[in-house]
Design a protein around this motif. Structure first.
Motif, PDB file in Angstrom:
ATOM      1  N   TYR A  44       0.875  -1.174   0.000  1.00  0.00           N
ATOM      2  CA  TYR A  44       0.000   0.000   0.000  1.00  0.00           C
ATOM      3  C   TYR A  44       0.906   1.216   0.000  1.00  0.00           C
ATOM      4  N   LEU A  53      -7.638  -3.022  -2.867  1.00  0.00           N
ATOM      5  CA  LEU A  53      -6.525  -3.823  -2.344  1.00  0.00           C
ATOM      6  C   LEU A  53      -6.494  -5.202  -2.978  1.00  0.00           C
ATOM      7  N   GLU A  61      -4.552  -5.746  -6.228  1.00  0.00           N
ATOM      8  CA  GLU A  61      -3.100  -5.542  -6.237  1.00  0.00           C
ATOM      9  C   GLU A  61      -2.395  -6.791  -6.768  1.00  0.00           C
ATOM     10  N   HIS A  74       6.291   2.504  -0.111  1.00  0.00           N
ATOM     11  CA  HIS A  74       5.135   1.662   0.203  1.00  0.00           C
ATOM     12  C   HIS A  74       5.219   1.131   1.624  1.00  0.00           C
TER      13      HIS A  74
END
Length: 172
Positions: free
Chosen positions: A99, A123, A126, A158
């Motif tokens: 993230y 999410l 990803e 990240h």
């Protein structure tokens, strides 16, 4: 990531006070695992609770979690236990995913079902090589989620999130 604004927790300290201090308040580069009191309740009752910790090379704090999650087999149940006075809260690990460094709670109102679902929809798309998600167990509005947030191995742009869904609360 730092909080988007300077805040004071209920203890009077900045919410990131424990980033570089141990539980006794002594300077320690490993810091402590902590929740930002301005953004999360300590009783874990928020729809999303984020716990921050360093990615220590000696595998203390949250060190080693990214490596563990990369190849985790979701056909088996992997649990995280949170203990509080007269209470145990059990979470099931449902994924590890990168993230960006933005502040999750500040920028998302997880009490809004659409925001909650949209966040996890994103999410779960990803595809970074370190991502490992239980595709059949994505959090949805109404779930209570715990995120363990740690710096991503070798990447200053990240964070690595270990996503856990609450499955039992002995206080309920």
């Amino acid at each position: 990531a730092q909080s988007p604004k300077s805040t004071k927790s209920s203890t009077g300290y900045d919410d990131d006070y424990y980033l570089q201090r141990d539980l006794d308040g002594k300077t320690n580069k490993a810091g402590s695992l902590y929740i930002q009191a301005y953004y999360n309740k300590s009783d874990l009752s928020d729809p999303m609770t984020v716990i921050y910790g360093h990615n220590m090379a000696n595998r203390t704090m949250f060190g080693g979690l990214q490596s563990m999650l990369k190849n985790l087999d979701f056909s088996e149940q992997h649990l995280v236990y949170m203990y509080q006075k007269d209470r145990r809260v059990t979470y099931q690990i449902v994924g590890g995913v990168q993230y960006d460094t933005s502040h999750i709670i500040y920028y998302h109102d997880f009490t809004n079902a659409d925001v909650f679902n949209s966040f996890f929809d994103q999410l779960w798309k990803e595809t970074d090589g370190t991502t490992n998600l239980d595709k059949a167990n994505k959090p949805v509005a109404g779930d209570r989620v715990l995120i363990l947030s740690v710096c991503k191995n070798g990447d200053d742009n990240h964070r690595y999130l270990i996503v856990c869904k609450m499955i039992e609360d002995t206080a309920d």
